[in-house]
Design a protein around this motif. Structure first.
Motif, mmCIF file in Angstrom:
data_model
loop_
_atom_site.group_PDB
_atom_site.id
_atom_site.type_symbol
_atom_site.label_atom_id
_atom_site.label_comp_id
_atom_site.label_asym_id
_atom_site.label_seq_id
_atom_site.Cartn_x
_atom_site.Cartn_y
_atom_site.Cartn_z
ATOM 1 N N LYS A 35 -19.205 -17.436 -14.316
ATOM 2 C CA LYS A 35 -20.601 -16.817 -14.645
ATOM 3 C C LYS A 35 -21.289 -17.587 -15.829
ATOM 4 C CE LYS A 35 -19.959 -12.181 -12.940
ATOM 5 N NZ LYS A 35 -20.049 -10.619 -13.092
ATOM 6 N N ARG A 36 -20.561 -18.449 -16.908
ATOM 7 C CA ARG A 36 -21.105 -19.017 -17.718
ATOM 8 C C ARG A 36 -22.218 -20.048 -17.456
ATOM 9 N NH1 ARG A 36 -19.194 -17.195 -22.548
ATOM 10 N NH2 ARG A 36 -17.072 -16.119 -22.465
ATOM 11 N N ALA A 37 -23.299 -20.244 -18.077
ATOM 12 C CA ALA A 37 -24.283 -20.979 -17.791
ATOM 13 C C ALA A 37 -23.722 -22.537 -17.889
ATOM 14 C CB ALA A 37 -25.548 -20.600 -18.560
ATOM 15 N N LYS A 38 -23.133 -22.764 -18.918
ATOM 16 C CA LYS A 38 -22.654 -24.037 -19.212
ATOM 17 C C LYS A 38 -21.900 -24.896 -18.132
ATOM 18 C CE LYS A 38 -18.386 -22.782 -21.599
ATOM 19 N NZ LYS A 38 -17.723 -22.691 -22.577
ATOM 20 N N TRP A 39 -21.244 -24.303 -17.139
ATOM 21 C CA TRP A 39 -20.651 -24.925 -16.216
ATOM 22 C C TRP A 39 -21.459 -25.338 -15.111
ATOM 23 C CZ3 TRP A 39 -16.422 -26.088 -18.318
ATOM 24 C CH2 TRP A 39 -15.554 -25.239 -19.257
ATOM 25 N N MET A 115 -21.936 -20.170 -29.969
ATOM 26 C CA MET A 115 -23.472 -20.647 -29.695
ATOM 27 C C MET A 115 -23.749 -21.299 -28.305
ATOM 28 S SD MET A 115 -24.677 -19.331 -32.405
ATOM 29 C CE MET A 115 -24.230 -18.815 -34.023
ATOM 30 N N GLU A 116 -23.904 -20.477 -27.522
ATOM 31 C CA GLU A 116 -24.382 -20.938 -25.988
ATOM 32 C C GLU A 116 -25.110 -19.775 -25.303
ATOM 33 O OE1 GLU A 116 -20.270 -21.774 -24.543
ATOM 34 O OE2 GLU A 116 -20.000 -19.500 -24.249
ATOM 35 N N PRO A 117 -25.904 -20.269 -24.524
ATOM 36 C CA PRO A 117 -26.938 -19.659 -23.943
ATOM 37 C C PRO A 117 -26.689 -17.946 -23.420
ATOM 38 C CG PRO A 117 -27.269 -21.791 -23.218
ATOM 39 C CD PRO A 117 -25.957 -21.595 -23.880
ATOM 40 N N GLU A 118 -25.492 -17.946 -22.624
ATOM 41 C CA GLU A 118 -25.114 -16.827 -22.249
ATOM 42 C C GLU A 118 -24.848 -15.642 -23.321
ATOM 43 O OE1 GLU A 118 -21.663 -19.301 -21.267
ATOM 44 O OE2 GLU A 118 -23.675 -19.296 -21.099
ATOM 45 N N ASN A 119 -24.552 -16.084 -24.356
ATOM 46 C CA ASN A 119 -24.198 -15.164 -25.669
ATOM 47 C C ASN A 119 -25.156 -14.897 -26.519
ATOM 48 O OD1 ASN A 119 -21.426 -15.332 -25.075
ATOM 49 N ND2 ASN A 119 -20.874 -17.041 -26.552
ATOM 50 N N ASN A 120 -26.690 -15.279 -25.641
ATOM 51 C CA ASN A 120 -27.811 -14.941 -26.249
ATOM 52 C C ASN A 120 -28.279 -14.863 -27.873
ATOM 53 O OD1 ASN A 120 -29.019 -13.969 -23.791
ATOM 54 N ND2 ASN A 120 -27.582 -12.682 -23.744
ATOM 55 N N ALA A 121 -27.658 -16.085 -28.553
ATOM 56 C CA ALA A 121 -27.960 -16.293 -29.761
ATOM 57 C C ALA A 121 -29.670 -16.525 -29.993
ATOM 58 C CB ALA A 121 -27.232 -17.341 -30.327
ATOM 59 N N HIS A 122 -30.024 -16.908 -29.002
ATOM 60 C CA HIS A 122 -31.510 -17.307 -29.050
ATOM 61 C C HIS A 122 -32.376 -16.236 -29.047
ATOM 62 C CE1 HIS A 122 -30.647 -17.261 -24.500
ATOM 63 N NE2 HIS A 122 -31.744 -16.892 -24.335
ATOM 64 N N ARG A 123 -31.900 -15.097 -28.138
ATOM 65 C CA ARG A 123 -32.608 -13.880 -27.996
ATOM 66 C C ARG A 123 -32.451 -13.099 -29.484
ATOM 67 N NH1 ARG A 123 -34.228 -12.913 -22.861
ATOM 68 N NH2 ARG A 123 -33.136 -13.874 -21.344
ATOM 69 N N VAL A 124 -31.257 -12.947 -30.171
ATOM 70 C CA VAL A 124 -31.155 -12.631 -31.264
ATOM 71 C C VAL A 124 -31.980 -13.103 -32.388
ATOM 72 C CG1 VAL A 124 -29.426 -11.940 -33.360
ATOM 73 C CG2 VAL A 124 -28.639 -11.799 -30.747
ATOM 74 N N VAL A 125 -32.109 -14.338 -32.474
ATOM 75 C CA VAL A 125 -33.097 -15.086 -33.529
ATOM 76 C C VAL A 125 -34.637 -14.500 -33.107
ATOM 77 C CG1 VAL A 125 -33.977 -17.485 -34.142
ATOM 78 C CG2 VAL A 125 -31.533 -17.082 -33.982
ATOM 79 N N LYS A 126 -34.890 -14.571 -32.026
ATOM 80 C CA LYS A 126 -36.229 -14.426 -31.596
ATOM 81 C C LYS A 126 -36.706 -12.943 -31.843
ATOM 82 C CE LYS A 126 -39.681 -14.167 -27.478
ATOM 83 N NZ LYS A 126 -39.416 -14.379 -26.037
ATOM 84 N N ALA A 127 -35.608 -11.995 -31.731
ATOM 85 C CA ALA A 127 -36.103 -10.528 -31.801
ATOM 86 C C ALA A 127 -35.904 -10.171 -33.441
ATOM 87 C CB ALA A 127 -34.784 -9.564 -31.190
ATOM 88 N N SER A 146 -22.592 -27.583 -27.351
ATOM 89 C CA SER A 146 -23.800 -26.857 -27.593
ATOM 90 C C SER A 146 -24.874 -27.673 -28.617
ATOM 91 C CB SER A 146 -23.805 -25.432 -27.508
ATOM 92 O OG SER A 146 -23.211 -24.962 -26.413
ATOM 93 N N LYS A 147 -24.856 -29.001 -28.998
ATOM 94 C CA LYS A 147 -25.448 -29.378 -30.040
ATOM 95 C C LYS A 147 -27.006 -29.224 -30.085
ATOM 96 C CE LYS A 147 -22.057 -32.672 -31.354
ATOM 97 N NZ LYS A 147 -21.718 -33.978 -31.549
ATOM 98 N N GLU A 148 -27.464 -29.302 -28.693
ATOM 99 C CA GLU A 148 -28.851 -29.273 -28.621
ATOM 100 C C GLU A 148 -29.404 -27.832 -28.618
ATOM 101 O OE1 GLU A 148 -30.613 -31.136 -24.809
ATOM 102 O OE2 GLU A 148 -29.799 -32.816 -25.543
ATOM 103 N N TYR A 149 -28.705 -26.934 -27.959
ATOM 104 C CA TYR A 149 -29.094 -25.509 -28.162
ATOM 105 C C TYR A 149 -29.050 -25.105 -29.668
ATOM 106 C CZ TYR A 149 -28.391 -20.504 -27.342
ATOM 107 O OH TYR A 149 -28.508 -19.081 -27.572
ATOM 108 N N ILE A 150 -27.919 -25.496 -30.374
ATOM 109 C CA ILE A 150 -27.749 -24.958 -31.738
ATOM 110 C C ILE A 150 -28.923 -25.666 -32.582
ATOM 111 C CG2 ILE A 150 -26.263 -25.018 -33.708
ATOM 112 C CD1 ILE A 150 -23.937 -25.223 -31.761
#
Length: 230
Positions: A35-39, A115-127, A146-150
């Protein structure tokens, strides 16, 4: 050795090696990794195949979440041994690592995850960007793939948000022990040890509204939906 213990369903295919030597094999299948988006499609296909292999290649499979146990039982009619994680019993008294990052006890919100998309770090930062508070947000974790994501996460202009990278051992224990509250934003996988640890250290829990987290937290935390932007 008496038993070979293997982690992650992706390694189910290797179970035959010790079994050729008549050594019993126990496989902890972990979460539903496909289910992970990275695959990509190949990675997802391999994990789906590995789930099937896990039902007969090892002698026994172990699950760490009841939701995953039900998944294998419903999909493959395969029974597993459910072994829940334990929790820590004593908080850290020291604040050495907190001092290094300029945070004070009970004055920060803690997030721990890869730090990868399905762990929603970006949503936590945004909130957190929208929250009016003097408290800080401590983001513990990293991911070499996930260098670009981070890098995008770190573009935030909010000086209250602190990225620590990986923190282990006593430093990690300090962060968990002195947090104002703990955020579990993950959406896939089985039981997350950091969530159990956060509860064990007595933190207030803010968790993504998914079955695996309800299984662990029950009514002892506050839930949010990843689709809720308010």
């Amino acid at each position: 050795y008496d038993v070979v213990f293997i982690c992650n369903s992706a390694n189910a295919i290797f179970s035959f090696i010790p079994r050729l030597m008549r050594k019993p094999v126990v496989l902890n299948v972990d979460g539903l990794e496909w289910k992970r988006a990275k695959w990509n499609w190949a990675g997802k296909a391999f994990y789906l195949m590995s789930e099937w292999l896990a039902t007969f290649m090892p002698n026994v499979i172990v699950t760490d979440a009841l939701d995953v146990e039900r998944y294998y039982l419903n999909k493959f009619k395969k029974e597993s041994v459910f072994i829940p994680y334990g929790a820590p019993e004593e908080k850290a008294i020291t604040t050495k690592v907190l001092d290094q990052f300029g945070v004070k006890p009970n004055e920060y919100i803690l997030y721990v995850s890869r730090m990868e998309p399905e762990n929603n770090a970006h949503r936590v930062v945004k909130a957190f960007d929208k929250v009016k508070t003097d408290k800080k947000l401590v983001m513990v974790g990293d991911a070499p793939y996930s260098k670009e994501y981070i890098a995008d996460l770190k573009k935030t202009q909010d000086p209250r948000i602190i990225f620590t990278g990986y923190v282990f051992g006593d430093g990690y224990k300090e962060f968990q022990s002195h947090a104002y509250c703990y955020v579990q934003a993950t959406e896939v996988g089985g039981t997350h040890p950091a969530l159990v640890e956060g509860m064990g250290y007595g933190n207030c829990i803010l968790a993504n509204d998914v079955p695996e987290h309800h299984e662990v937290v029950g009514d002892a935390g506050v839930y949010f939906s990843k689709t809720d932007d308010n």
